[in-house]
Structure formats: structure tokens, C-alpha cells
Motif scaffolding. Structure first.
Motif, PDB file in Angstrom:
ATOM      1  N   SER A   1       0.825  -1.207   0.000  1.00 53.93           N
ATOM      2  CA  SER A   1       0.000   0.000   0.000  1.00 53.93           C
ATOM      3  C   SER A   1       0.863   1.263   0.000  1.00 53.93           C
TER       4      SER A   1
ATOM      5  N   ASN B   1     -10.573  -9.429   8.417  1.00 51.58           N
ATOM      6  CA  ASN B   1     -10.740  -7.997   8.640  1.00 51.58           C
ATOM      7  C   ASN B   1      -9.563  -7.156   8.157  1.00 51.58           C
ATOM      8  N   TYR B   2      -8.522  -7.799   7.596  1.00 50.47           N
ATOM      9  CA  TYR B   2      -7.436  -7.035   6.989  1.00 50.47           C
ATOM     10  C   TYR B   2      -8.036  -6.249   5.825  1.00 50.47           C
ATOM     11  N   ARG B   3      -7.266  -5.280   5.342  1.00 52.00           N
ATOM     12  CA  ARG B   3      -7.742  -4.519   4.187  1.00 52.00           C
ATOM     13  C   ARG B   3      -6.770  -4.693   3.046  1.00 52.00           C
ATOM     14  N   PRO B   4      -7.110  -5.426   2.005  1.00 57.02           N
ATOM     15  CA  PRO B   4      -8.366  -6.162   1.825  1.00 57.02           C
ATOM     16  C   PRO B   4      -8.366  -7.450   2.655  1.00 57.02           C
TER      17      PRO B   4
ATOM     18  N   SER C   1      -7.795 -10.573  -1.336  1.00 59.18           N
ATOM     19  CA  SER C   1      -6.391 -10.197  -1.557  1.00 59.18           C
ATOM     20  C   SER C   1      -5.756 -10.884  -2.755  1.00 59.18           C
TER      21      SER C   1
END
Length: 127
Positions: free
Chosen positions: A50, A73-76, A121
């Protein structure tokens, strides 16, 4: 971590921490896909990707291992491999008891089934 899109594919060693995943992510700037040895390393890698201006999964697909409770819950949300820790522990304890009791080693390795949990992901082409 093992990375594709780099020739030959790169293997970067970490210490199972998010910090080592972050460092590896900075090193693997041109990778198109990365398989992390655990979800914590994947978390750090996601941050590095990121910060570099690249996007997951559009520019790089990321897969973790373990399915920690936070992985969804990670992003993504992290694509990961879930292993059965209970079965793994039972097998390890059984092997230890056998060794203590002087039982001969069982032939071959025990195979503990895993499940691939496809989340956001990884790009469609990886799935």
C-alpha cells in the motif's frame, strides 16, 4: 515469503512477524503474487504494498497461511490457508508420546488437511 513475477521467483526469509513481512514487501516491489508463511507476515506485506502505491489485488496478489481470526478484517480481507491446529497438536503429541515410549517412528509424514479461504487479496486470475 515466496514471490512470483520476479525471475527467478524470489524467496525472502522473515521471522514470522508483521515487521518482517513489511521489510519483505519493500524488497519485493515488483512481485505480482506473494505467498506468506503466515498471516502476520502478510499483514506487514499488505502495508508495504500500500505504501509503495501498488494495489492488492490489482497489482499484486497476497496469500497468507494460518487464518488468524483477524485475517477476514485485513484490508483487503486476506486470502489464506487454514490448517487444523487441533489435529496438528494431536499428531505432535502422539509422535512425542511414541518417542518417549520407544515406539519406532511411523513411516512417512502425517498429512494434516488444509482449506484455502479465498478472499479479496487475490486477483481472479490467481483464484
Amino acid at each position: 515469503l515466496t514471490a512470483a513475477g520476479i525471475h527467478p521467483p524470489a524467496v525472502v526469509r522473515g521471522d514470522w512477524s508483521a515487521d518482517s513481512g513489511y521489510a519483505a514487501g519493500r524488497e519485493l516491489a515488483s512481485a505480482t503474487a506473494v505467498f506468506c508463511a503466515n498471516d502476520q507476515m502478510a499483514l506487514g506485506l499488505l502495508r508495504a504494498v500500500s505504501e509503495s502505491g501498488r494495489r492488492v489485488p490489482e497489482d499484486v496478489s497476497v496469500i497468507g497461511f494460518d487464518d488468524v481470526p483477524e485475517a477476514a478484517n485485513y484490508r483487503p480481507p486476506l486470502t489464506t490457508i487454514r490448517q487444523d491446529f487441533t489435529a496438528l497438536a494431536q499428531r505432535a503429541v502422539s509422535a512425542l508420546v511414541d518417542a518417549i515410549e520407544g515406539m519406532p517412528e511411523a513411516e512417512g509424514a502425517a498429512v494434516i488437511p488444509t482449506d484455502l479461504l479465498e478472499r479479496a487479496s487475490t486477483a481472479e486470475s490467481v483464484r
